[in-house]
Write an enzyme that holds these catalytic residues in place. Structure first.
Site, PDB file in Angstrom:
ATOM      1  N   GLY A  93      -5.355 -23.533   2.440  1.00  0.00           N
ATOM      2  CA  GLY A  93      -5.036 -22.260   1.799  1.00  0.00           C
ATOM      3  C   GLY A  93      -5.713 -22.050   0.460  1.00  0.00           C
ATOM      4  N   LYS A 153       2.372 -20.181   9.805  1.00  0.00           N
ATOM      5  CA  LYS A 153       3.280 -20.468   8.681  1.00  0.00           C
ATOM      6  C   LYS A 153       4.424 -19.444   8.694  1.00  0.00           C
ATOM      7  CE  LYS A 153      -0.669 -22.186   6.133  1.00  0.00           C
ATOM      8  NZ  LYS A 153      -1.002 -23.015   4.987  1.00  0.00           N
ATOM      9  N   GLU A 211      -6.050 -32.707   7.696  1.00  0.00           N
ATOM     10  CA  GLU A 211      -5.980 -31.553   6.808  1.00  0.00           C
ATOM     11  C   GLU A 211      -5.922 -32.033   5.364  1.00  0.00           C
ATOM     12  OE1 GLU A 211      -4.354 -27.854   8.960  1.00  0.00           O
ATOM     13  OE2 GLU A 211      -2.671 -28.939   8.131  1.00  0.00           O
ATOM     14  N   GLU A 250       2.813 -29.084   4.074  1.00  0.00           N
ATOM     15  CA  GLU A 250       3.837 -28.286   3.393  1.00  0.00           C
ATOM     16  C   GLU A 250       5.234 -28.843   3.694  1.00  0.00           C
ATOM     17  OE1 GLU A 250       2.418 -24.456   4.770  1.00  0.00           O
ATOM     18  OE2 GLU A 250       0.598 -24.800   3.606  1.00  0.00           O
ATOM     19  N   ASN A 293      -1.802 -21.740  12.936  1.00  0.00           N
ATOM     20  CA  ASN A 293      -0.523 -22.011  12.284  1.00  0.00           C
ATOM     21  C   ASN A 293      -0.190 -20.785  11.444  1.00  0.00           C
ATOM     22  OD1 ASN A 293       1.651 -22.869  10.800  1.00  0.00           O
ATOM     23  ND2 ASN A 293       0.488 -24.268   9.482  1.00  0.00           N
ATOM     24  N   HIS A 321       3.102 -31.464   8.831  1.00  0.00           N
ATOM     25  CA  HIS A 321       2.220 -30.576   8.054  1.00  0.00           C
ATOM     26  C   HIS A 321       2.439 -30.866   6.565  1.00  0.00           C
ATOM     27  CE1 HIS A 321       0.532 -26.982   6.227  1.00  0.00           C
ATOM     28  NE2 HIS A 321      -0.154 -26.819   7.336  1.00  0.00           N
ATOM     29  N   SER A 364      -8.847 -24.232   5.256  1.00  0.00           N
ATOM     30  CA  SER A 364      -9.738 -23.104   4.952  1.00  0.00           C
ATOM     31  C   SER A 364     -10.886 -22.952   5.953  1.00  0.00           C
ATOM     32  CB  SER A 364     -10.255 -23.208   3.517  1.00  0.00           C
ATOM     33  OG  SER A 364      -9.174 -23.141   2.594  1.00  0.00           O
TER      34      SER A 364
HETATM   35  C1  PEP Z   1      -2.800 -24.884   7.695  1.00  0.00           C
HETATM   36  O1  PEP Z   1      -1.871 -24.166   7.391  1.00  0.00           O
HETATM   37  O2  PEP Z   1      -2.599 -25.862   8.420  1.00  0.00           O
HETATM   38  C2  PEP Z   1      -4.144 -24.554   7.198  1.00  0.00           C
HETATM   39  C3  PEP Z   1      -5.146 -25.323   7.518  1.00  0.00           C
HETATM   40  O3  PEP Z   1      -4.237 -23.421   6.423  1.00  0.00           O
HETATM   41  P1  PEP Z   1      -5.601 -22.670   5.979  1.00  0.00           P
HETATM   42  O4  PEP Z   1      -6.456 -22.544   7.206  1.00  0.00           O
HETATM   43  O5  PEP Z   1      -5.129 -21.353   5.465  1.00  0.00           O
HETATM   44  O6  PEP Z   1      -6.241 -23.521   4.935  1.00  0.00           O
END
Ligand code: PEP
Length: 247
Positions: free
Chosen positions: A171, A11, A165, A95, A9, A93, A210
């Site tokens: 992040g 972003k 998630e 966000e 992803n 997601h 992460s």
């Molecule tokens: C994500 O954006 O779905 C995500 C898991 O980000 P990160 O791997 O940076 O934590």
């Protein structure tokens, strides 16, 4: 036996010039590996298609409109994503849920629109830190899933993916431990098994939050973790490919 999937992803990152090297490196480095995808910003879908077409790497988008077409300025429909060769699209997601008002109902509608267009929706679910600390992780994740199940039904998940998630791990550099992640993945699979044992046993449930080359193998080794949704590390070809190799 479920196959693994690793989806990047990106972003809101990238440019035509930086993407080119990244897409080429992923395409070349993932040769032969099944189950690799990248979800890029809308303007770069054409570029993703031109670099990845004919390779084993699929591409997709990070959001989709719940509407088919019409006066919805700024929105992008599922059919438009299919026009650009997308296989996957993220739905819900964290966000989108926290910054753009994507409620459970909106996420369910987007998931249904994606399926209707022929895309494979990746339903993202997960609890905030406050919710985990309050001991309601299972409740939150079940509520997010139930909204989609009640609109689309369990059979829809034979053509969909779920990504767990935890919001506190996205992040932040703070990863759920393999045991913490496995516990929630098992709970998610049990929720689907209540409606269909067959769908539950085949459903790919990805972990996101992460994931890095150093923790991917242990996470992906858990019995109910079928790969990952990768944010930050998907922007660095070497890291993303190492995570794909761990899967
Ligand atoms: C994500 O954006 O779905 C995500 C898991 O980000 P990160 O791997 O940076 O934590």
């Amino acid at each position: 036996m479920r196959s693994k999937l690793v989806a990047g992803n990106w972003k809101m990152h990238g440019s035509l010039s930086s993407n080119l090297a990244l897409l080429q490196a992923v395409r070349d480095g993932a040769k032969g590996a099944a189950g690799v995808a990248v979800c890029v910003p809308y303007p770069y879908l054409a570029q993703a298609r031109s670099v990845l077409d004919g390779s084993t790497v699929a591409w997709g988008a990070q959001d989709v409109s719940e509407h088919d077409q019409g006066a919805f300025t700024g929105e992008v429909s599922g059919a438009m994503l299919v026009d650009f060769g997308c296989r996957y699209v993220l739905a819900g997601h964290s966000e989108r849920r926290s910054f753009y008002g994507d409620t459970d109902a909106v996420v369910a509608a987007k998931f249904a629109a994606a399926l209707k267009a022929g895309l494979v929706p990746v339903l993202c679910v997960g609890e905030s830190l406050a919710e985990r600390e309050a001991g309601i992780t299972g409740e939150v994740v079940t509520r997010q899933i139930d909204a989609v199940l009640s609109l689309s039904g369990v059979a829809a998940f034979s053509r969909a993916v779920v990504a767990y998630e935890p919001v506190w791990a996205i992040g932040t550099g703070r990863t759920a431990s393999p045991a913490q992640a496995q516990e929630v993945h098992a709970l998610i699979r049990q929720r689907f098994a209540r409606d269909s044992a067959e769908v539950a046993s085949r459903l790919q449930i990805l972990y996101g939050g992460s994931v890095k080359p150093g923790n991917a193998k242990e996470l992906f080794g858990q019995p109910d973790i079928d790969g990952g949704l990768i944010g930050g590390a998907s922007l660095v070809a070497g890291d993303f490919l190492a995570i794909c190799a761990a899967a």
